[in-house]
Design a protein around this motif. Structure first.
Motif, PDB file in Angstrom:
ATOM      1  N   ALA B 114      -3.874   7.988  26.243  1.00 29.71           N
ATOM      2  CA  ALA B 114      -4.931   6.883  25.585  1.00 29.71           C
ATOM      3  C   ALA B 114      -4.116   6.095  26.060  1.00 29.71           C
ATOM      4  CB  ALA B 114      -4.866   7.229  24.301  1.00 29.71           C
ATOM      5  N   VAL B 115      -2.967   5.682  26.454  1.00 32.13           N
ATOM      6  CA  VAL B 115      -2.261   4.902  26.717  1.00 32.13           C
ATOM      7  C   VAL B 115      -2.540   4.951  28.200  1.00 32.13           C
ATOM      8  CG1 VAL B 115       0.172   4.207  27.058  1.00 32.13           C
ATOM      9  CG2 VAL B 115      -0.276   4.560  25.270  1.00 32.13           C
ATOM     10  N   VAL B 116      -2.190   5.915  28.815  1.00 33.91           N
ATOM     11  CA  VAL B 116      -2.567   5.627  29.620  1.00 33.91           C
ATOM     12  C   VAL B 116      -3.547   5.233  30.542  1.00 33.91           C
ATOM     13  CG1 VAL B 116      -2.786   6.860  32.232  1.00 33.91           C
ATOM     14  CG2 VAL B 116      -0.764   7.779  30.413  1.00 33.91           C
ATOM     15  N   LEU B 117      -5.160   5.901  29.823  1.00 33.61           N
ATOM     16  CA  LEU B 117      -6.885   5.747  30.366  1.00 33.61           C
ATOM     17  C   LEU B 117      -6.797   3.900  29.893  1.00 33.61           C
ATOM     18  CD1 LEU B 117      -8.154   8.705  28.765  1.00 33.61           C
ATOM     19  CD2 LEU B 117      -8.731   7.607  31.329  1.00 33.61           C
ATOM     20  N   TYR B 118      -5.865   3.672  29.107  1.00 35.62           N
ATOM     21  CA  TYR B 118      -5.853   2.308  28.354  1.00 35.62           C
ATOM     22  C   TYR B 118      -5.924   1.147  29.715  1.00 35.62           C
ATOM     23  CZ  TYR B 118      -5.146  -2.086  25.641  1.00 35.62           C
ATOM     24  OH  TYR B 118      -6.022  -3.459  26.140  1.00 35.62           O
ATOM     25  N   ASN B 119      -4.637   1.738  30.420  1.00 42.56           N
ATOM     26  CA  ASN B 119      -3.646   1.317  31.445  1.00 42.56           C
ATOM     27  C   ASN B 119      -4.906   1.022  32.467  1.00 42.56           C
ATOM     28  OD1 ASN B 119      -1.573  -0.142  29.300  1.00 42.56           O
ATOM     29  ND2 ASN B 119      -0.288   1.837  30.620  1.00 42.56           N
ATOM     30  N   LYS B 120      -5.422   2.075  32.736  1.00 41.36           N
ATOM     31  CA  LYS B 120      -6.497   2.099  33.507  1.00 41.36           C
ATOM     32  C   LYS B 120      -7.683   1.206  33.243  1.00 41.36           C
ATOM     33  CE  LYS B 120      -5.568   5.585  37.271  1.00 41.36           C
ATOM     34  NZ  LYS B 120      -4.704   5.499  37.492  1.00 41.36           N
ATOM     35  N   TYR B 121      -8.660   1.503  32.388  1.00 40.02           N
ATOM     36  CA  TYR B 121      -9.829   1.073  32.253  1.00 40.02           C
ATOM     37  C   TYR B 121      -9.801  -0.501  30.992  1.00 40.02           C
ATOM     38  CZ  TYR B 121     -11.640   5.506  34.073  1.00 40.02           C
ATOM     39  OH  TYR B 121     -11.491   6.475  34.803  1.00 40.02           O
ATOM     40  N   HIS B 122      -8.684  -0.404  30.869  1.00 39.76           N
ATOM     41  CA  HIS B 122      -8.327  -2.297  29.640  1.00 39.76           C
ATOM     42  C   HIS B 122      -9.656  -1.561  28.724  1.00 39.76           C
ATOM     43  CE1 HIS B 122      -5.263  -3.341  32.662  1.00 39.76           C
ATOM     44  NE2 HIS B 122      -6.655  -3.249  33.367  1.00 39.76           N
ATOM     45  N   THR B 123      -9.755  -0.346  28.443  1.00 37.67           N
ATOM     46  CA  THR B 123     -11.015  -1.008  26.772  1.00 37.67           C
ATOM     47  C   THR B 123     -10.624   0.523  26.116  1.00 37.67           C
ATOM     48  OG1 THR B 123     -13.150  -0.630  26.738  1.00 37.67           O
ATOM     49  CG2 THR B 123     -12.539   0.093  28.186  1.00 37.67           C
ATOM     50  N   LEU B 124     -10.633   0.350  25.478  1.00 36.30           N
ATOM     51  CA  LEU B 124     -10.438   1.848  23.972  1.00 36.30           C
ATOM     52  C   LEU B 124     -11.690   2.500  23.861  1.00 36.30           C
ATOM     53  CD1 LEU B 124      -8.138   0.614  21.595  1.00 36.30           C
ATOM     54  CD2 LEU B 124      -7.616   2.183  23.080  1.00 36.30           C
ATOM     55  N   SER B 125     -12.798   1.950  24.028  1.00 33.99           N
ATOM     56  CA  SER B 125     -14.576   2.657  24.076  1.00 33.99           C
ATOM     57  C   SER B 125     -14.239   3.403  25.756  1.00 33.99           C
ATOM     58  CB  SER B 125     -15.378   1.957  24.759  1.00 33.99           C
ATOM     59  OG  SER B 125     -16.267   2.563  24.683  1.00 33.99           O
ATOM     60  N   VAL B 126     -14.232   4.634  24.700  1.00 37.68           N
ATOM     61  CA  VAL B 126     -14.442   5.638  25.198  1.00 37.68           C
ATOM     62  C   VAL B 126     -15.916   6.412  26.079  1.00 37.68           C
ATOM     63  CG1 VAL B 126     -15.084   8.991  25.233  1.00 37.68           C
ATOM     64  CG2 VAL B 126     -12.856   7.414  23.050  1.00 37.68           C
ATOM     65  N   HIS B 127     -16.991   5.531  25.493  1.00 38.62           N
ATOM     66  CA  HIS B 127     -18.132   5.480  26.533  1.00 38.62           C
ATOM     67  C   HIS B 127     -17.856   4.600  27.476  1.00 38.62           C
ATOM     68  CE1 HIS B 127     -22.349   5.614  26.565  1.00 38.62           C
ATOM     69  NE2 HIS B 127     -22.855   4.194  27.049  1.00 38.62           N
ATOM     70  N   LYS B 128     -17.383   3.231  27.598  1.00 36.13           N
ATOM     71  CA  LYS B 128     -16.776   2.796  27.939  1.00 36.13           C
ATOM     72  C   LYS B 128     -16.164   2.815  29.624  1.00 36.13           C
ATOM     73  CE  LYS B 128     -18.054  -1.781  26.572  1.00 36.13           C
ATOM     74  NZ  LYS B 128     -16.917  -2.873  26.073  1.00 36.13           N
ATOM     75  N   MET B 129     -15.218   4.178  29.381  1.00 34.16           N
ATOM     76  CA  MET B 129     -13.931   4.934  30.270  1.00 34.16           C
ATOM     77  C   MET B 129     -15.519   5.715  30.589  1.00 34.16           C
ATOM     78  SD  MET B 129     -10.828   5.718  27.639  1.00 34.16           S
ATOM     79  CE  MET B 129     -10.096   4.292  26.574  1.00 34.16           C
TER      80      MET B 129
END
Lengths: 489, 134, 103
Positions: B114-129
Motif C-alpha cells: 500500500a505504501v509503495v502504491l501510494y507513492n506511485k499514484y498519490h492516492t489511496l483510492s483503489v479505483h483510481k489506482m
C-alpha cells in the motif's frame, strides 16, 4: 509402508534452511550463487532417492482413539503431523525440483541474483513441497499461506507499478481464500475433532451423510481450492500474476499452482470421497475456466499475457480430469498436469528469451525472428504442437486419456470440449509464433549481446523430456494410475 | 449451561461479514487491508470458540500441574477418562497462534505494498489506482 | 447475418488490431458458441434438475441474442479489482447455495 523415513521432511526443511541462509548472504553474490546451485542439486537428488513411505513427526505412532469420551468415529488416529510420500508425490516432487532448478539457473544467468530473491524461490519451493506431501490439513493450510506470500514477493521483485498491483490483488484475494480454507478446517475440526486427512476421510465415511456444517466446510474449502489453482473467479488474478512476474519465474509459478491444484484436489476428494455433488461443481468451474481462459488467450496481443491465459485454461483442463471423478479421469488429470507444466515451462522460457533478445513481448512489434534465432523458433513450434496435444508429444497422451475417461464416465461431450480446447490453444500460440518469428516487418532492435545459450539448452532439454514422455507414457502414467486406484476416491 | 458459546460465534460472524464488506465494497486501500485482517480475526475467534467446553477445565491452569504443586496435590489426580471428557480442547489455540503469525506477515506485506502504491499514484483510492491500466 | 460477419467484426474492432486480430476474434467467437452449445447439451442430458435445465436454456438463448459475445467476455475479464471482487462474492454465494440447497 511404515518406515519412518527421515528424508521425507528434508524436502521441506532443507529449502527453508537454505532460504534463511541465502537471505543472510545478501549482496554476497558469489556465495549465493554457489549455495543455490549446490542446494538445487541436493533438492533434485532427495526426491529421487527417497523411498515411498510416511513420516510421523516426533514419532507419534497411530494410536487408539477414545470413542467413549471423545466421540471420534474411528478406532485409531494419528497423534502428530504426518507427511506421506507415494508415487504421485515422487513424480510431482521430481518435476517441481527440476523446473525450480531451471528457473534458478536462468535467474543466475541473467545476473539478477540477490539473496532475498533466491530466498523467496526457495521458500516457495518448500511451501509447494509441503503442500504436495502434507497429510495434515492444517499443515497444508499454513504452507498455502506461505506460498501466497512468497509468490507475491517474487512478483513484487519486478518493481513495476503493474506488478505491484497484481501482487496486491493476489494478496487481498489470498486473504479471503486463506480465511475460507481455515474456516472450513475449523468447521471440520469442530465436527470430527481431527486434522489428519486420512483419519478425517475415515471419520466422514463412518459418520454417514454430511451435516450442514460439513457442507459449509465443503463450500469454503472449494472456494480456497479455486483460488489456489486459479480457476474461474480467480483466473484473472492468477493470469495477472503470471503476466507480471519475470517470464522465467512465471514458468515456476505455473508449475507450483498446477501442482497445488492437484494436491488440494486430491485432499478434497479423499476427505469428501462419498460426496458426488463436489465433483459436478468442480467440473462446472473447470469447464468455465477452460472456456474463458482459451477465449481470452485468443484475444491477447502480448506474448506473456497470452501465455498466462493459456496456462490458466490448461489448469482448467487438469481440473476437468478431476471433475470426472473416476480413477481413470483423475489419473489422466494428474498426468496432464505433469505434461502441461513441462510444455508451458518451455513457452515461458521462450518468452523470457524473446524479452531479453528483443526487449519487448508485444506481438505487434515483433517479427522476422526466425532469421535471428532459428533454433528457438523451431523449439517454439514443437512446444506449440506439444501443448496442443499433437502426437508424438506428451500432452497428446494425457488429452487422449482425458477424452477416453470422459467417454467412459458417460459424458462424451467433454471429449469434444477437450478437442476444442486443444484447437483453441493451438490457434492462440501459433498466432504468437507467426507474429514473433515469421511476420515480415519487425519494429524491434535485436540485442546482439544476448546469446541465451542457457535458455536454449533448457528449452531443448525440456522438449526432449516432452518427447520422451510422449513416446513412453506408461513410465509416468502407470504409477499415477495405481496410486489413484489405491487411494480409492 | 449452553452447549457452546453462542455470543462468541455471533461476534465471529459479525467480524467476518464486516471484513468481507470492507474488502469488497470499500474503495480505500487501507480499509480493504483492515477488512482482510478482520476476516482473519473472525476465523481465529471461531477456532477459539470450538475449544470451549461447558463446565470443563483448562489443562494449562489446573492446579496439580502447577510448578509449586506439592505431592499431596497429585493424590487426587483425575482418571484419564474423567480428564479427557472434561478438559477443554487446546489444539485450536495452537492453530490460532500459528494463524496469527501468518496473518501478521501477510498484513505487513500488504501494508508495504500500500505504501509503495501510494507513492506511485498519490492516492489511496483503489479505483483510481486500478483504472488506467495498460 | 453470416455473410456480413467479417464487416461486423471489422466495425467493432476499429481501434484494435486488424487482420489477425479480427481472425482470432472470429475464432474465439465460434469457439465460445460451440463451447456453450456443448455445455448446454451436457447440462440438459446429465442434470436431473428442471431448474438447471431451464437455466442452461435461458443462458444459451440470452447469449445467442447478444452475438458477438466475445467483446462482452473481454469486458468482463479486465484487470479491475472491483469486477474480480464481485465475481468472488458471487462464487461464494453460489457455492453455498449449491451445497446447502442442493440443486
Amino acid at each position: 509402508m511404515l518406515n519412518n523415513s527421515t528424508l521425507i521432511p528434508l524436502m521441506v526443511v532443507l529449502p527453508l534452511i537454505m532460504a534463511i541462509l541465502v537471505n543472510f548472504l545478501h549482496q554476497k553474490d558469489k556465495s549465493v550463487k554457489f549455495i543455490s546451485i549446490v542446494s538445487l542439486i541436493v533438492f533434485v537428488f532427495i526426491p529421487v532417492v527417497t523411498l515411498y513411505g510416511v513420516h510421523l513427526f516426533s514419532g507419534h505412532l497411530r494410536t487408539g482413539s477414545f470413542p467413549e469420551v471423545s466421540k471420534i468415529l474411528i478406532p485409531e488416529v494419528y497423534m502428530g503431523i504426518v507427511y506421506s510420500y507415494g508415487a504421485v508425490q515422487k513424480i510431482l516432487m521430481v518435476v517441481l525440483t527440476i523446473l525450480t532448478g531451471f528457473s534458478v539457473l536462468a535467474v543466475i544467468n541473467k545476473k539478477m541474483i540477490s539473496g532475498v530473491y533466491m530466498a523467496m524461490i526457495f521458500i516457495s519451493l518448500a511451501a509447494s513441497s509441503a503442500i504436495i506431501l502434507a497429510d495434515d490439513i492444517f499443515n497444508f493450510f499454513v504452507f498455502t499461506e506461505i506460498l501466497v506470500v512468497a509468490q507475491a514477493a517474487l512478483v513484487i521483485a519486478v518493481q513495476e507499478a503493474k506488478s505491484f498491483k497484481a501482487a496486491f490483488k493476489y494478496m487481498i484475494f489470498g486473504t479471503i481464500s486463506g480465511a475460507s480454507i481455515l474456516l472450513g478446517i475449523a468447521l471440520l475440526l469442530g465436527s470430527y475433532g481431527l486434522l489428519n486427512i486420512t483419519d478425517l476421510s475415515h471419520a466422514i465415511q463412518a459418520g454417514g451423510a454430511l451435516t450442514p456444517i460439513g457442507l459449509v466446510a465443503v463450500a469454503l474449502l472449494t472456494l480456497g481450492w479455486l483460488y489456489e489453482s486459479g480457476l474461474f473467479p480467480f483466473h484473472i488474478i492468477k493470469s495477472n500474476i503470471y503476466e507480471n512476474a519475470r517470464p522465467e519465474i512465471s514458468a515456476l509459478l505455473q508449475v507450483q499452482s498446477k501442482f497445488v491444484l492437484v494436491a488440494m484436489a486430491l485432499i478434497l476428494f479423499r476427505v469428501f470421497s462419498g460426496y458426488a455433488l463436489l465433483k459436478s461443481v468442480i467440473l462446472g468451474f473447470a469447464i468455465f475456466t477452460v472456456v474463458i481462459g482459451s477465449v481470452m488467450a485468443l484475444q491477447q496481443v502480448e506474448l506473456r499475457k497470452l501465455l498466462s491465459f493459456v496456462a490458466v485454461s490448461q489448469a482448467g483442463l487438469v481440473a476437468v480430469g478431476f471433475g470426472l471423478g473416476t480413477p481413470f479421469g483423475i489419473a489422466a488429470g494428474i498426468f496432464h498436469a505433469i505434461n502441461d507444466v513441462l510444455s508451458m515451462a518451455i513457452l515461458f522460457f521462450i518468452a523470457s528469451f524473446v524479452y531479453d533478445k528483443f526487449k519487448t513481448t508485444k506481438l505487434d512489434e515483433l517479427g522476422e525472428g526466425l532469421q535471428v534465432v532459428p533454433l528457438v523458433g523451431f523449439v517454439m513450434l514443437l512446444a506449440t504442437l506439444a501443448i496442443s496435444g499433437v502426437p508424438p508429444f506428451n500432452s497428446y497422451q494425457s488429452e487422449w486419456r482425458l477424452i477416453q475417461a470422459s467417454a467412459q464416465a458417460g459424458v462424451p461431450e467433454l471429449g469434444i470440449l477437450v478437442i476444442l480446447l486443444s484447437v483453441a490453444t493451438f490457434v492462440a500460440i501459433i498466432k504468437a509464433f507467426y507474429m514473433i518469428f515469421m511476420k515480415p516487418g519487425s519494429k524491434v532492435e535485436v540485442n546482439k549481446e544476448v546469446r541465451g545459450n542457457l535458455t536454449k539448452a533448457i528449452i531443448v532439454i525440456l522438449i526432449l523430456a516432452c518427447l520422451l514422455i510422449g513416446l513412453f507414457p506408461n513410465m509416468v502414467y502407470d504409477p499415477i494410475y495405481n496410486f489413484v486406484v489405491s487411494l480409492g476416491v | 449451561m449452553e452447549p457452546f458459546q453462542v455470543g462468541s460465534f455471533l461476534t465471529a460472524g459479525v467480524l467476518i461479514v464486516t471484513g468481507l464488506w470492507a474488502l469488497l465494497m470499500m474503495d480505500n486501500i487501507l480499509k480493504k487491508i483492515i477488512g482482510a485482517n478482520l476476516i482473519g480475526d473472525g476465523v481465529n475467534l471461531v477456532l477459539i470458540t470450538i475449544g470451549y467446553r461447558p463446565g470443563g477445565f483448562i489443562p494449562e491452569v489446573m492446579h496439580h500441574f502447577h510448578a509449586t504443586a506439592t505431592p499431596s496435590s497429585y493424590s487426587h489426580l483425575l482418571e484419564f477418562g474423567e480428564f479427557a471428557s472434561n478438559a477443554s480442547y487446546s489444539l485450536p489455540f495452537a492453530l490460532v497462534l500459528t494463524n496469527i503469525v501468518i496473518g501478521a506477515s501477510t498484513l505487513s506485506v500488504m501494508l508495504a505494498l500500500a505504501v509503495v502504491l501510494y507513492n506511485k499514484y498519490h492516492t489511496l483510492s483503489v479505483h483510481k489506482m486500478f483504472e488506467g491500466e495498460d | 447475418m453470416l455473410d456480413r460477419v467479417y464487416e461486423i467484426f471489422h466495425e467493432k474492432m476499429k481501434d484494435k488490431g486488424q487482420g489477425m486480430g479480427i481472425g482470432s476474434a472470429l475464432t474465439s467467437e465460434f469457439l465460445m458458441l460451440s463451447f456453450l452449445l456443448i455445455g448446454t447439451i451436457l447440462v440438459l442430458r446429465t442434470a436431473n434438475s428442471t431448474i438447471l435445465g431451464f437455466g442452461a436454456l435461458i443462458i444459451l438463448a440470452g447469449v445467442l441474442f447478444t452475438v458477438p459475445t466475445v467483446f462482452k467476455v473481454e469486458k468482463e475479464n479486465t484487470d479491475s479489482i472491483n469486477l474480480s471482487s464481485f465475481y468472488v462474492a458471487l462464487t461464494l454465494a453460489l457455492l453455498l447455495i449449491i451445497f446447502l440447497g442442493g440443486i
